[in-house]
Design an enzyme around this catalytic site. Structure first.
Site, mmCIF file in Angstrom:
data_model
loop_
_atom_site.group_PDB
_atom_site.id
_atom_site.type_symbol
_atom_site.label_atom_id
_atom_site.label_comp_id
_atom_site.label_asym_id
_atom_site.label_seq_id
_atom_site.Cartn_x
_atom_site.Cartn_y
_atom_site.Cartn_z
ATOM 1 N N GLU A 31 22.664 -37.306 10.844
ATOM 2 C CA GLU A 31 21.590 -38.296 10.725
ATOM 3 C C GLU A 31 20.238 -37.727 11.126
ATOM 4 O OE1 GLU A 31 23.197 -41.610 13.045
ATOM 5 O OE2 GLU A 31 24.190 -42.337 11.233
ATOM 6 N N GLU A 46 27.203 -52.992 18.399
ATOM 7 C CA GLU A 46 26.220 -52.763 17.332
ATOM 8 C C GLU A 46 26.507 -53.579 16.064
ATOM 9 O OE1 GLU A 46 25.876 -48.662 16.205
ATOM 10 O OE2 GLU A 46 24.553 -49.101 14.519
ATOM 11 N N ASP A 79 31.950 -45.990 10.814
ATOM 12 C CA ASP A 79 31.043 -46.198 11.934
ATOM 13 C C ASP A 79 31.274 -47.526 12.649
ATOM 14 O OD1 ASP A 79 29.075 -45.742 13.671
ATOM 15 O OD2 ASP A 79 27.412 -45.914 12.268
HETATM 16 O O1 GCW Z 1 25.995 -45.831 13.625
HETATM 17 C C1 GCW Z 1 25.097 -44.980 14.034
HETATM 18 C C2 GCW Z 1 24.143 -45.795 14.827
HETATM 19 C C3 GCW Z 1 23.118 -44.873 15.415
HETATM 20 C C4 GCW Z 1 23.845 -43.840 16.287
HETATM 21 C C5 GCW Z 1 24.868 -43.112 15.424
HETATM 22 C C6 GCW Z 1 25.694 -42.111 16.208
HETATM 23 C C7 GCW Z 1 22.996 -42.742 18.227
HETATM 24 O O2 GCW Z 1 23.564 -46.770 14.011
HETATM 25 O O3 GCW Z 1 22.236 -45.637 16.177
HETATM 26 O O4 GCW Z 1 22.940 -42.931 16.851
HETATM 27 O O5 GCW Z 1 25.733 -44.028 14.848
HETATM 28 O O6 GCW Z 1 26.801 -42.441 16.576
HETATM 29 O O7 GCW Z 1 25.235 -41.011 16.426
#
Ligand code: GCW
Length: 646
Positions: free
Chosen positions: A253, A360, A332
Site C-alpha cells: 500500500e 475497522e 483484509d
Molecule cells: O486494511 C488496511 C487498512 C490500513 C492498514 C492496512 C495494513 C495500517 O485499511 O489502514 O494500514 O490494512 O494492515 O497495513
C-alpha cells in the site's frame, strides 16, 4: 481510567511470601496490593496465605505456572518469574469468579502474544475509534506514564507479552523513532512494559537509510545501507538491551520495500534478521503484500492470491529470527473470510497469525462485535495439510522452525477514551484476545462468561442475557453486511457503512462482480485458481458448489441469484432474509439492554445504549441498500413481501 476486568478486589487472604527479588517479583507485590484487600507482604502466619516459588518443574514451559490449593495455603509455582505474575492474575480471576480448584497447571499455547499499535506520533491512530494514542501526542511522546502502566497491567493480566507502539505505516516523524533523539523516552516506555514482561518493538520504515541516514539508496544488499542499519540497531540495543525488534510493512500500500531495488523479501527481511540476531532481536515481516493499483478491468489478477504467491516460494529461506506475520484472511479483516492458505502450507518459516482488535470493517467501536467466534474459526480450521487434524493453531508452531518464534498478534484497539475501547462492551475483545492466545481451547461462551462476571455485578439472569448478546453479535453483524462472504461493500477510505459499488471500479482489487444474473468472485479451479492454494482436500471442499459453505459461497463462486443454497433457499431469498433478520436482532439487543438501566453504572449504560442506537441506524442502512441493490439487479421479489425500496 476504567479498570476494566481488574476493578474488583479479592478478600480473605492474610498474607503472601516471595523468595525471589527482581523487577517482576516487585511487580507481584504491587499487584497484590492493588488487587487483594489487606494481604500483607512477607507474612506467613495467617490462615490463608499465598506462597510464590520459582521451580524447574517439568510440567511447565516458559511463562507457565502451577497453582496448588491445599489447606488454605496457595502455592504459585512458576518456571520463571513471569510465570509467577501470570499465576497471580489467574488466582485473582479464579477468586473473583469463585471457581473451585485444587491444582491448576497452565502453559501458554502460543509463545508470541503480541499487539501491534497503529499509533502515529501526532496522536492519531490509524483505524482507531477510541480516542487518541496513549503513547504519542503533538509529534512527540504523550508522557502519561500512569496511563501506559495501567495499559501494561491490563495486557499482562491476560498474558500478552509483546507490543509494537507505532503504526506499520511509518510516516516522516515516526521514521526518526530509531534515531538518538527519541531513544531516552523509548527507554522509559520500555521499563514500564518490562515490569509486566512485555517486549517492546518498533515499526520501522524500510527507506530509513535514505530518509534519515542521508544515503542515496535503501537497497538491502548495499554495504552502506547495511552499515546504517547496523549502527542503528547497535545503538538501539545500547539504550534498550532487551528491545524486541522490528515490525516491517514493506512493498505494501505504497510503503517502500525491497522491490524498489529488484530485491526479494528474503533479501530485505534477512538483512534485518542478521543484524538483530546478535542482540537476540526479532524481525517481524508482514505478508500483506499485494497490488494496490489494480485495474478493475483486469480479471486475471486476484488480490486474495497475493500473500501466498509472494511468500510461499521462499518457504525455508528466511533467517531463524525472521517471523512472517500473516493476516487471518487473504483480503483484509472482513466479517467473513476463509483462513489464509499460507497456514499449513508454509512449513519451514516462522510465522504468526494477525487479528484486528480495532473494528475497522466491523462497526468502528459503535457496533457490538465480539470477535472470539472469528478467531476460533481461524485457529480451529483444519487445513488438512498433514492429513485430518492439521489445525491452524497447531500448524503455526509446528511449522515454525523455532517454535518460540511463532504465535499470534493483533492490531490494537485502545485509545485515550475513558473506557479504553470506545464501546464499553468491546473491552471484551482485548480481554478475550489475551485469554485465547494463551489458551486456544477456551470457548466463545467461556470467555464471555468470565469477562461479564469480572466486569459487571449482575445476577445470573442478566449475565445470561448479556452473554447471549455478545456471543451472537458476530453472526448478527454478518447477517446485515456484505452477503455470503463476498466482502468489501463498505464506503471507501473510512470503511464505515454500506456503499455496495464503492470499491467496484477502484484500484484495490476488492470486487463483487454483481450483474443482473448473479454475484460473487469466481476463485474456483476454473476461475482465478485461488482455491488451489489450499490442500487438495480443502480445495475440493471449497471448489464444489455442493460442499462450499453458504456463508463463503460468494467468496469462492459467482452464482446466479436463483442458485439454491445448502440451506434450501435461493441466494436472493437468503440475502433478503439475512438482512431483515440482522436488523431485527439489533432491535432486540436494544430492548434487552434497556432493562440494564438499574443494574449497571450510568455512564456504561448510556455509552452502550447510544452505540446500540447508532448500530441500529446503520444496520437499517445496510439492510435497505443491500436489499434494494439486489432487487434492482435481479428483479426478483422477496417471497415474504417485506418492504424493499425501489
Ligand atoms: O486494511 C488496511 C487498512 C490500513 C492498514 C492496512 C495494513 C495500517 O485499511 O489502514 O494500514 O490494512 O494492515 O497495513
Amino acid at each position: 481510567m476504567d479498570k476494566c476486568w481488574l476493578e474488583k478486589k479479592v478478600k480473605g487472604f492474610d498474607g503472601f511470601v516471595i523468595d525471589q527479588v527482581d523487577d517482576i517479583t516487585k511487580q507481584i507485590s504491587r499487584e497484590i496490593k492493588l488487587l487483594f484487600d489487606n494481604c500483607k507482604e512477607n507474612y506467613s502466619n495467617g490462615k490463608r496465605i499465598i506462597k510464590f516459588k520459582i521451580q524447574n518443574d517439568t510440567d511447565l514451559i516458559k511463562d507457565g505456572f502451577k497453582i496448588i490449593n491445599k489447606n488454605e495455603i496457595i502455592e504459585i509455582i512458576g518456571k520463571n518469574t513471569m510465570g509467577l505474575l501470570y499465576g497471580l492474575y489467574t488466582l485473582y480471576r479464579r477468586e473473583i469468579l469463585k471457581n473451585k480448584y485444587e491444582e491448576i497447571i497452565s502453559n501458554p499455547d502460543q509463545s508470541i502474544r503480541m499487539i501491534n499499535h497503529w499509533d502515529n506520533m501526532d496522536g492519531t491512530i490509524e483505524r482507531g475509534y477510541a480516542g487518541e494514542s496513549i503513547f504519542f501526542k503533538d509529534n512527540s511522546f504523550r508522557r502519561d506514564f500512569t496511563l501506559v502502566e495501567e495499559y501494561a497491567r491490563l495486557l499482562a493480566s491476560v498474558g500478552i507479552n509483546a507490543l509494537s507502539i507505532n503504526n506499520v505505516n511509518v510516516h516522516k516523524i515516526e521514521t526518526e523513532l530509531i534515531t538518538e533523539k527519541f531513544l531516552p523516552e523509548l527507554v522509559i516506555l520500555n521499563q514500564i512494559f518490562n515490569r509486566f514482561g512485555i517486549k517492546m518493538f518498533l515499526s520501522i520504515n524500510f527507506a530509513s537509510p535514505k530518509r534519515v541516514g542521508n544515503l542515496d539508496t535503501s537497497d538491502p544488499l548495499d554495504e552502506n545501507v547495511i552499515h546504517f542499519w547496523k549502527e542503528t540497531i547497535d545503538r538501539l540495543y545500547r539504550y534498550i538491551p532487551n528491545f524486541g525488534g522490528f515490525v516491517v510493512k514493506a512493498d505494501s500500500e505504497g510503503e517502500p520495500g525491497p522491490f524498489t531495488y529488484n530485491r526479494s523479501h528474503v533479501d530485505g527481511a534477512n538483512m534485518f534478521g542478521r543484524l538483530l540476531e546478535e542482540h537476540g532481536g526479532l524481525c517481524i515481516w508482514r505478508c500483506f503484500v499485494y497490488n494496490s493499483t489494480q485495474d478493475w478491468r483486469d480479471r486475471s489478477t486476484d488480490r486474495a492470491r497475493a500473500a501466498y504467491d509472494h511468500f510461499m516460494p521462499y518457504d525455508g529461506k528466511f533467517n531463524n529470527n525472521v517471523i512472517l506475520q500473516i493476516k487471518l484472511g487473504p483480503l483484509d479483516f472482513q466479517v467473513k473470510e476463509p483462513v489464509s492458505p499460507l497456514f499449513g502450507a508454509l512449513k519451514k518459516t516462522n510465522h504468526i497469525i494477525e487479528f484486528q482488535l480495532t473494528q475497522e470493517y466491523t462497526g468502528q467501536q459503535k457496533a457490538i462485535y465480539y470477535q472470539v467466534p472469528v478467531w476460533k474459526e481461524a485457529l480451529d480450521f483444519d487445513t488438512q495439510h498433514n492429513g485430518v487434524g492439521s489445525f491452524v493453531k497447531d500448524m503455526i508452531k509446528e511449522n515454525s522452525p523455532v517454535s518460540e518464534h511463532s504465535g499470534i498478534c493483533a492490531v490494537g484497539v485502545v485509545g485515550t477514551d475513558n473506557n479504553w475501547t470506545g464501546h464499553k462492551l468491546m473491552q471484551i475483545n482485548l480481554y478475550a484476545y489475551g485469554r485465547l492466545a494463551w489458551n486456544n481451547c477456551l470457548t466463545t461462551e467461556e470467555i464471555s462468561k468470565e469477562w461479564v462476571k469480572l466486569t459487571f455485578n449482575l445476577t445470573d439472569d442478566y449475565s445470561e442475557i448479556l452473554e447471549e448478546i455478545l456471543n451472537t453479535s458476530r453472526e448478527t453483524y454478518q447477517l446485515y453486511n456484505a452477503p455470503n462472504g463476498v466482502g468489501f461493500m463498505c464506503r471507501p477510505n473510512h470503511h464505515y457503512g454500506p456503499d455496495i459499488d464503492g470499491y467496484e471500479y477502484d484500484r484495490w482489487g476488492t470486487y463483487h462482480f454483481a450483474d443482473r444474473d448473479g454475484v460473487g468472485v469466481d476463485r474456483s479451479k476454473t476461475g482465478t485458481g485461488y482455491v488451489e492454494q489450499y490442500s487438495d482436500e480443502i480445495c475440493d471442499y471449497y471448489n464444489s458448489l455442493e460442499t462450499c459453505p453458504d456463508d463463503l459461497l460468494l467468496w469462492f463462486h459467482h452464482v446466479p441469484y436463483t442458485h439454491v443454497l445448502q440451506n434450501g433457499k435461493t441466494l436472493i431469498q437468503d440475502i433478503y432474509d439475512n438482512h431483515f433478520e440482522g436488523v431485527e436482532r439489533v432491535k432486540k439487543y436494544i430492548e434487552q439492554w434497556k432493562n440494564f438501566k438499574e443494574v449497571v453504572d450510568h455512564v456504561d449504560f448510556e455509552n452502550i445504549l447510544d452505540r446500540l442506537n447508532e448500530q441500529y441506524r446503520l444496520s437499517i442502512e445496510w439492510r435497505d441498500q443491500i436489499n434494494t441493490y439486489f432487487y434492482r439487479k435481479s428483479g426478483i421479489k422477496d417471497e415474504n413481501g417485506r418492504k424493499i425500496y425501489l
